[in-house]
Design a protein around this motif. Structure first.
Motif, PDB file in Angstrom:
ATOM      1  N   VAL A 166       0.857  -1.188   0.000  1.00  5.51           N
ATOM      2  CA  VAL A 166       0.000   0.000   0.000  1.00  5.51           C
ATOM      3  C   VAL A 166       0.893   1.239   0.000  1.00  5.51           C
ATOM      4  O   VAL A 166       1.545   1.548   1.000  1.00  5.51           O
ATOM      5  CB  VAL A 166      -0.928   0.016   1.239  1.00  5.51           C
ATOM      6  N   GLU A 167       0.943   1.908  -1.115  1.00  6.22           N
ATOM      7  CA  GLU A 167       1.815   3.090  -1.268  1.00  6.22           C
ATOM      8  C   GLU A 167       1.246   3.941  -2.392  1.00  6.22           C
ATOM      9  O   GLU A 167       0.998   3.439  -3.485  1.00  6.22           O
ATOM     10  CB  GLU A 167       3.241   2.620  -1.600  1.00  6.22           C
ATOM     11  N   ASP A 168       0.994   5.232  -2.100  1.00  9.72           N
ATOM     12  CA  ASP A 168       0.367   6.085  -3.120  1.00  9.72           C
ATOM     13  C   ASP A 168       1.368   6.731  -4.070  1.00  9.72           C
ATOM     14  O   ASP A 168       1.002   7.187  -5.137  1.00  9.72           O
ATOM     15  CB  ASP A 168      -0.474   7.169  -2.448  1.00  9.72           C
ATOM     16  N   GLU A 169       2.630   6.763  -3.654  1.00  9.83           N
ATOM     17  CA  GLU A 169       3.634   7.411  -4.497  1.00  9.83           C
ATOM     18  C   GLU A 169       4.016   6.436  -5.612  1.00  9.83           C
ATOM     19  O   GLU A 169       4.632   5.394  -5.364  1.00  9.83           O
ATOM     20  CB  GLU A 169       4.852   7.730  -3.616  1.00  9.83           C
ATOM     21  N   LEU A 199       2.767  -1.032   4.504  1.00 12.57           N
ATOM     22  CA  LEU A 199       1.737  -0.009   4.598  1.00 12.57           C
ATOM     23  C   LEU A 199       2.370   1.369   4.749  1.00 12.57           C
ATOM     24  O   LEU A 199       3.053   1.640   5.740  1.00 12.57           O
ATOM     25  CB  LEU A 199       0.872  -0.355   5.819  1.00 12.57           C
ATOM     26  N   ASP A 200       2.136   2.230   3.765  1.00 11.04           N
ATOM     27  CA  ASP A 200       2.603   3.610   3.870  1.00 11.04           C
ATOM     28  C   ASP A 200       1.768   4.335   4.924  1.00 11.04           C
ATOM     29  O   ASP A 200       0.594   4.036   5.111  1.00 11.04           O
ATOM     30  CB  ASP A 200       2.459   4.290   2.503  1.00 11.04           C
ATOM     31  N   TRP A 201       2.405   5.274   5.622  1.00  9.44           N
ATOM     32  CA  TRP A 201       1.695   5.999   6.684  1.00  9.44           C
ATOM     33  C   TRP A 201       0.743   7.032   6.087  1.00  9.44           C
ATOM     34  O   TRP A 201      -0.439   7.085   6.417  1.00  9.44           O
ATOM     35  CB  TRP A 201       2.730   6.672   7.592  1.00  9.44           C
ATOM     36  N   MET A 202       1.271   7.909   5.208  1.00 10.13           N
ATOM     37  CA  MET A 202       0.475   8.994   4.627  1.00 10.13           C
ATOM     38  C   MET A 202      -0.141   8.530   3.319  1.00 10.13           C
ATOM     39  O   MET A 202       0.553   8.327   2.334  1.00 10.13           O
ATOM     40  CB  MET A 202       1.374  10.210   4.372  1.00 10.13           C
ATOM     41  N   LEU A 203      -1.470   8.355   3.356  1.00 13.92           N
ATOM     42  CA  LEU A 203      -2.176   7.845   2.181  1.00 13.92           C
ATOM     43  C   LEU A 203      -3.413   8.699   1.934  1.00 13.92           C
ATOM     44  O   LEU A 203      -3.981   9.249   2.871  1.00 13.92           O
ATOM     45  CB  LEU A 203      -2.655   6.413   2.442  1.00 13.92           C
ATOM     46  N   THR A 247      11.846   3.768   7.725  1.00 12.88           N
ATOM     47  CA  THR A 247      11.774   5.193   7.409  1.00 12.88           C
ATOM     48  C   THR A 247      12.355   5.459   6.031  1.00 12.88           C
ATOM     49  O   THR A 247      13.458   5.025   5.723  1.00 12.88           O
ATOM     50  CB  THR A 247      12.556   6.004   8.471  1.00 12.88           C
ATOM     51  N   LYS A 248      11.583   6.195   5.217  1.00  6.04           N
ATOM     52  CA  LYS A 248      12.065   6.573   3.880  1.00  6.04           C
ATOM     53  C   LYS A 248      13.087   7.696   4.007  1.00  6.04           C
ATOM     54  O   LYS A 248      12.902   8.575   4.844  1.00  6.04           O
ATOM     55  CB  LYS A 248      10.908   7.069   3.014  1.00  6.04           C
ATOM     56  N   PRO A 249      14.098   7.751   3.180  1.00  6.83           N
ATOM     57  CA  PRO A 249      14.422   6.736   2.180  1.00  6.83           C
ATOM     58  C   PRO A 249      15.157   5.562   2.816  1.00  6.83           C
ATOM     59  O   PRO A 249      15.842   5.727   3.829  1.00  6.83           O
ATOM     60  CB  PRO A 249      15.340   7.493   1.234  1.00  6.83           C
TER      61      PRO A 249
HETATM   62 CA    CA Z   1       2.384   8.404   0.939  1.00  2.00          CA
END
Ligand code: CA
Length: 227
Positions: A8-11, A52-56, A102-104
Motif C-alpha cells: 500500500v503506497e500512493d507514491e 503499509l505507507d503511513w500517509m495515504l 523510514t524513507k528513504p
Molecule cells: Ca504516501
C-alpha cells in the motif's frame, strides 16, 4: 509457495520500484494506491505480509492498521513512512505494526525485514496454547483464563504470545523488544515492564501467578502456585 504481499503506497514511482524488486524476489505483489482500496483488499483476501505507507489518500496507514488489529488480524505489517520522529514510530508500533521503516531506505534493508517477519510468522504455526488454565488461540485471537475471556490489547496479546512460545525460558527486555515491538524500537525502556504489569493484572488469580521476574535477567512465563 510464493508469499503474497499487499503493498500500500500512493507514491507511484516508489510503488513500481518496490513492486519490481519484490517480484524479482519471487513475492506475489498486490498493489494498492490509496487507503480506501486497502481496506477493501484486506477484506477480500488474506496476505502473508502487508507493507503499509503511513500517509495515504482517504485513510491513513495507521487507521488501516488499527482497524485490522481490532478485527483480530495477525498479519505481519511493516509501516513505511517519511517521518522520523520517535513519537510517530512509537505510535506506529503501538498501533500494532510489527516493524517500521523510514524513507528513504535501502531495498536490502526492507527485504531483510520482510524475511524476518515471514520467518517468525512461519515458525508460529500452532493455533492454540494451553498452559495451566491459560488458553490462547492465535487464530481467533481469544485468550481465556479458567474459561473466562481475557481482553488484551494487541501489544499485550503479542507479548503473551511471545512468552508462551518461550515458556520456561527467561527472556530479556531486549529480546522482548526485538520480538514483540520490532528490531529497532527506540521508545521508553520501561515499555516492556509497563506491559508486563498490565498483563499480570489481567492474568490475576488468587492462587497462582504466570509471569515471573528473574532479577536483572528478564521475565519468564512459568506458573507458580502460591497457596
Ligand atoms: Ca504516501
Amino acid at each position: 509457495m510464493s508469499k503474497t504481499i499487499l503493498l500500500v503506497e500512493d507514491e507511484e514511482s516508489l510503488q513500481f520500484y518496490l513492486k519490481s524488486e519484490l517480484s524479482f524476489e519471487n513475492y506475489v505483489v498486490i498493489q494498492c494506491f490509496n487507503g480506501k482500496n486497502a481496506l477493501d483488499l484486506l477484506e477480500a483476501q488474506t496476505y502473508d505480509l502487508v507493507i503499509l505507507d503511513w500517509m495515504l489518500p482517504e485513510r491513513s496507514g495507521i487507521d488501516i492498521l488499527r482497524r485490522l488489529r481490532r478485527q483480530g488480524s495477525n498479519v505481519p505489517v511493516i509501516i513505511m513512512t517519511a517521518r522520523s520522529e520517535v513519537d510517530d514510530k512509537v505510535m506506529g508500533l503501538d498501533s500494532g505494526a510489527n516493524d517500521y521503516i523510514t524513507k528513504p531506505f535501502e531495498i536490502e534493508e526492507l527485504l531483510a525485514r520482510i524475511r524476518v517477519l515471514l520467518r517468525v510468522a512461519g515458525t508460529n504455526q500452532t493455533d492454540e496454547y494451553n498452559y495451566y488454565d491459560l488458553i490462547m488461540n492465535t487464530k481467533t485471537h481469544r485468550v481465556t483464563l479458567l474459561n473466562q475471556p481475557i481482553l488484551l490489547t494487541q501489544r499485550e496479546f503479542d507479548l503473551l504470545n511471545y512468552l508462551l512460545r518461550n515458556k520456561d525460558v527467561v527472556v530479556s527486555r531486549d529480546e522482548i523488544l526485538d520480538n514483540v515491538w520490532g528490531v529497532d524500537f527506540s521508545g521508553q525502556y520501561n515499555t516492556v515492564d509497563v506491559n508486563i504489569r498490565h498483563l499480570r493484572q489481567k492474568l490475576y488469580l488468587p492462587d497462582r501467578s504466570y509471569i515471573q521476574t528473574e532479577r536483572s535477567l528478564g521475565y519468564v512465563l512459568r506458573v507458580r502456585f502460591d497457596g
